[in-house]
Design a protein around this motif. Structure first.
Motif, PDB file in Angstrom:
ATOM      1  N   VAL A 154       0.978  -1.181   0.111  1.00 12.86           N
ATOM      2  CA  VAL A 154       0.240   0.127  -0.154  1.00 12.86           C
ATOM      3  C   VAL A 154       1.098   1.280   0.050  1.00 12.86           C
ATOM      4  O   VAL A 154       0.158   2.274  -0.701  1.00 12.86           O
ATOM      5  N   THR A 155       2.109   0.753   0.741  1.00 12.86           N
ATOM      6  CA  THR A 155       2.648   2.464   1.420  1.00 12.86           C
ATOM      7  C   THR A 155       3.709   2.763   0.774  1.00 12.86           C
ATOM      8  O   THR A 155       4.572   4.030   0.011  1.00 12.86           O
ATOM      9  N   GLY A 156       3.966   1.734   0.309  1.00  8.11           N
ATOM     10  CA  GLY A 156       5.896   1.511  -0.905  1.00  8.11           C
ATOM     11  C   GLY A 156       6.899   1.482   0.165  1.00  8.11           C
ATOM     12  O   GLY A 156       8.111   1.391  -0.549  1.00  8.11           O
ATOM     13  N   ARG A 157       6.796   1.580   1.460  1.00  7.98           N
ATOM     14  CA  ARG A 157       7.647   1.354   2.342  1.00  7.98           C
ATOM     15  C   ARG A 157       8.864   0.991   2.054  1.00  7.98           C
ATOM     16  O   ARG A 157       7.972  -0.422   2.147  1.00  7.98           O
ATOM     17  N   PRO A 158      10.218   0.446   2.520  1.00  8.93           N
ATOM     18  CA  PRO A 158      10.961  -0.399   2.456  1.00  8.93           C
ATOM     19  C   PRO A 158      10.721  -0.653   3.986  1.00  8.93           C
ATOM     20  O   PRO A 158      10.570  -0.024   5.122  1.00  8.93           O
TER      21      PRO A 158
END
Length: 430
Positions: A300-304
């Motif tokens: 959803v966020t693309g956060r690593p």
């Protein structure tokens, strides 16, 4: 024939999408029982990638009934956007294939704004949420002032409910130097969305009971992982709902006797997104190598994602708190080529060894992992579809994990492709 609950047995992002998709093909009904649009599944079907953040995974398979249960918090605008996006990919969505519990709590714009403000550090502890308003919506649900889907079907009664909600939120906003929300504007916005979401509304508890009695196969899917459970997780760095398997009953309106098999999903290593304790987190080249090979970025966020070795302590604990019957172990292939592989078997806390994750925030931050090491394997396990295809040392690793967590591995995933799976026991036929 067992109805199946799928739960993440770590901190989420365990690769549930592929497993849930495989199970949903065998199910008649797929029920989402908790969470909001802050977590997602990525499904790859016949070369097409579908990213779901709110709709149950059965929605992309013809002939399946997808249900959003009362334990979910529903952002009506996000729902409409997701339906529109999937429709553009050729997925047909109608009342025939989607039902939403009439008593589901709604996420409103004011919830998103409050969530974002808190995460900015201006108003409280930073948790690492996705700023989508999930936590504040659950707060209003528990505070008995929430707007629920059924309220949109009663326009005459809606303004009084919104006034009650805003009596709380506008007082809070004044303390945060935010302008008050006009009741009429919020009412108009919700009534404008109503025609797009009300056609899916139903008495889900009765619908599911009818199907259960008729012998339908029901798959319950949750979001996040059991270590993000508001009661049993790494509090306060958790989500705002019960992510353990017991939440499938309360979040759908069915009693616990409707659940027959609990499948826990675990990676062959460990990841976490957001803030909070992570005893086996790696900050070196090995951690970066795992993240790069595993493509560890949020759906959803693309956060690593933060990466580390497999933590048998937390999975063993989750096996107990969720009553897990069998484990689906994913991403074994990411560990191909390591000279040695470590597994956390216990913790050290203030000089003493313990075999559990303590409940206290301070204690969770202080625990140190105690590792045992096993030789790695140089051959590839990627794409293996039988035990005979696996390197011998990889099989030893799987058996070692089973012993450490006290639960059998009943399904093994060796790539994102759904056919690259070794099945020991089909949960629906257990």
């Amino acid at each position: 024939m067992a109805n199946v609950v799928v739960v993440g047995s770590q901190w989420g992002d365990e690769g549930k999408g592929k497993i849930v998709d495989w199970l949903s093909e065998q199910a008649d009904i797929v029920v989402r029982f908790q969470g909001g649009h802050n977590a997602g599944h990525t499904l790859v079907i016949d070369g097409t990638t579908y990213k779901l953040s709110l709709l149950p995974s059965g929605i992309v398979r013809p002939g399946k009934l997808s249900v959003i249960g009362n334990g979910v918090v529903l952002d009506p605008r996000a729902l409409v956007e997701e339906i529109t996006r999937l429709t553009g990919q050729g997925v047909t969505i109608s009342r025939d294939v989607l039902r939403i519990a009439d008593n589901v709590t709604l996420i409103l714009p004011l919830h998103r704004e409050l969530d974002a403000l808190r995460e900015s550090g201006a108003a409280g502890t930073r948790i690492g949420t996705t700023k989508r308003g999930i936590g504040p919506a659950y707060e209003d649900k528990v505070g008995r002032r929430a707007i629920r889907l059924m309220d949109l079907a009663e326009p005459a009664a809606l303004p009084a409910k919104i006034d009650r909600l805003l009596a709380h939120h506008n007082a809070l906003r004044r303390g945060l130097d935010l302008p008050p929300i006009a009741a009429a504007e919020l009412t108009d916005e919700l009534l404008a969305l109503a025609p797009q979401v009300l056609p899916y509304m139903d008495r889900v508890w009765a619908l599911l009971d009818d199907h259960r009695r008729a012998g339908s196969r029901i798959l319950f899917e949750g979001a996040q992982g059991a270590l993000l459970d508001v009661d049993h997780g790494t509090y306060p760095f958790v989500t705002s709902s019960n992510t353990v398997a017991g939440g499938a009953a309360t979040g759908s309106g069915l009693g616990p006797t409707a659940i027959g098999y609990v499948l826990g999903i675990a990676k062959a290593y460990t990841t976490r997104v957001g803030e909070g304790p992570f005893p086996t987190e790696l900050f070196d080249d090995i951690g970066r190598r795992i993240g790069e090979r595993g493509r560890e970025f949020g759906t959803v966020t693309g956060r690593p994602r933060r990466c580390g070795w497999f933590d048998a302590v937390i999975v063993r604990q989750t096996v107990k708190t969720s009553g897990i019957t069998g484990i689906a172990l994913t991403k074994l292939d990411i560990l191909d080529g390591f000279d040695e592989i470590k597994v956390c078997v216990r913790y050290r806390l203030d000089g003493q060894e313990i075999d559990y994750l303590p409940a206290g925030q301070g204690a969770q931050a202080r625990v140190e992992p105690i590792y045992e090491t096993i030789p790695g394997w140089s051959q590839s396990s990627a794409g293996a579809r039988s035990w005979a295809d696996l390197p011998a040392q990889a099989i030893k690793y799987v058996r070692w994990i089973e012993e450490l967590i006290g639960c059998p591995v009943t399904l093994l995933s060796t790539s994102p492709e759904r056919d690259d799976t070794i099945l020991v026991q089909n949960p629906f036929e257990a």
